[in-house]
Design an enzyme around this catalytic site. Structure first.
Site, PDB file in Angstrom:
ATOM      1  N   GLY A 298       0.842  -1.187   0.000  1.00  0.00           N
ATOM      2  CA  GLY A 298       0.000   0.000   0.000  1.00  0.00           C
ATOM      3  C   GLY A 298       0.878   1.238   0.000  1.00  0.00           C
TER       4      GLY A 298
ATOM      5  N   GLN B  36       2.681   9.997   1.304  1.00  0.00           N
ATOM      6  CA  GLN B  36       3.979   9.320   1.440  1.00  0.00           C
ATOM      7  C   GLN B  36       4.923   9.664   0.288  1.00  0.00           C
ATOM      8  OE1 GLN B  36       2.122   5.244   2.241  1.00  0.00           O
ATOM      9  NE2 GLN B  36       4.030   5.154   3.371  1.00  0.00           N
TER      10      GLN B  36
ATOM     11  N   CYS C 178       5.491  -0.088   7.414  1.00  0.00           N
ATOM     12  CA  CYS C 178       5.138   1.088   6.626  1.00  0.00           C
ATOM     13  C   CYS C 178       6.372   1.522   5.836  1.00  0.00           C
ATOM     14  CB  CYS C 178       4.673   2.207   7.560  1.00  0.00           C
ATOM     15  SG  CYS C 178       4.201   3.713   6.693  1.00  0.00           S
ATOM     16  N   LEU C 179       6.199   1.822   4.559  1.00  0.00           N
ATOM     17  CA  LEU C 179       7.337   2.243   3.740  1.00  0.00           C
ATOM     18  C   LEU C 179       7.932   3.553   4.253  1.00  0.00           C
ATOM     19  CD1 LEU C 179       5.970   1.370   0.177  1.00  0.00           C
ATOM     20  CD2 LEU C 179       7.654   0.093   1.526  1.00  0.00           C
TER      21      LEU C 179
ATOM     22  N   HIS D  99      -4.887   1.285   7.159  1.00  0.00           N
ATOM     23  CA  HIS D  99      -3.547   1.843   7.322  1.00  0.00           C
ATOM     24  C   HIS D  99      -3.348   3.000   6.336  1.00  0.00           C
ATOM     25  CE1 HIS D  99       1.001   1.288   7.843  1.00  0.00           C
ATOM     26  NE2 HIS D  99       0.899   2.103   6.811  1.00  0.00           N
ATOM     27  N   GLU D 100      -3.740   2.779   5.072  1.00  0.00           N
ATOM     28  CA  GLU D 100      -3.542   3.820   4.055  1.00  0.00           C
ATOM     29  C   GLU D 100      -4.475   5.005   4.288  1.00  0.00           C
ATOM     30  OE1 GLU D 100      -0.911   3.550   2.454  1.00  0.00           O
ATOM     31  OE2 GLU D 100      -0.598   1.451   2.958  1.00  0.00           O
TER      32      GLU D 100
ATOM     33  N   HIS E  71      -3.065   7.403   6.659  1.00  0.00           N
ATOM     34  CA  HIS E  71      -2.061   8.319   6.098  1.00  0.00           C
ATOM     35  C   HIS E  71      -2.716   9.612   5.587  1.00  0.00           C
ATOM     36  CE1 HIS E  71       1.791   6.272   6.264  1.00  0.00           C
ATOM     37  NE2 HIS E  71       1.297   5.172   5.731  1.00  0.00           N
TER      38      HIS E  71
HETATM   39 NI    NI Z   1       2.246   3.318   5.736  1.00  0.00          NI
END
Ligand code: NI
Length: 178
Positions: free
Chosen positions: A47, A52, A99-100, A141-142, A145
């Protein structure tokens, strides 16, 4: 297409509320979605939300690989623009997340098990559906963000937060105990 630079925790773009996408069919949004999908795949993620990649707009991309669908169905690369999510019931489950934007770490996060979602797809057409399990977790989760929320801000048990490498080593050692 291009691989975009991913903001890491500490960058202010990750803790602000993102703005609605004003024109979901604009060519620059189409390009952004394509670039985000390429960036997600390149990074090996499941995701990625626009903040991000330093774009404070309400859209994210995700996928559910077959090996992680936990009983549900695999989902190919999907984009959702101006998404709205709601929990379908009060049932919450704990699960590991990474998480990236927080590379190398993971932690256990409570999430609603079943959600309903609606928004626009990459072509600007309405999309709606229900999701459970891993897909529901990824989408929550996304969505977080887009509201400036990172997964550690949702955690309730910090004994289950750590570096990937250490957690993997600890679970290997646990398995090899007689
Ligand atoms: Ni994330």
């Amino acid at each position: 297409m291009a691989i975009l630079k991913i903001a890491r925790m500490g960058h202010p773009v990750l803790i602000r509320r993102a703005d609605p996408v004003p024109d979901p069919t604009a060519p620059e949004i189409r390009r952004l979605v394509a670039d985000m999908l390429e960036t997600m795949e390149d990074a090996g993620g499941v995701g990625l939300a626009a903040p991000q990649v330093h774009v404070p707009l309400r859209l994210f991309v995700f996928r559910v690989p077959a090996g992680r669908a936990d009983g549900g169905e695999a989902v190919g690369n999907t984009a959702i623009i101006n998404p709205v999510l709601e929990a379908m019931e009060d049932v919450v489950a704990l699960g590991w997340e990474g998480c990236l934007s927080i590379p190398g770490l993971r932690g256990v996060v409570p999430r609603a098990v079943r959600i309903r979602y609606r928004g626009l797809d990459a072509a600007g057409e309405p999309m709606t559906g229900e999701a459970a399990g891993f897909q529901a977790r990824v989408m929550q989760h996304e969505q977080d963000h887009l509201n400036g929320v990172l997964y550690p801000m949702r955690m309730t048990d910090f004994t289950r937060f750590g570096f990937d490498e250490e957690l993997a080593r600890a679970s290997r050692e646990e398995e090899s105990q007689p």
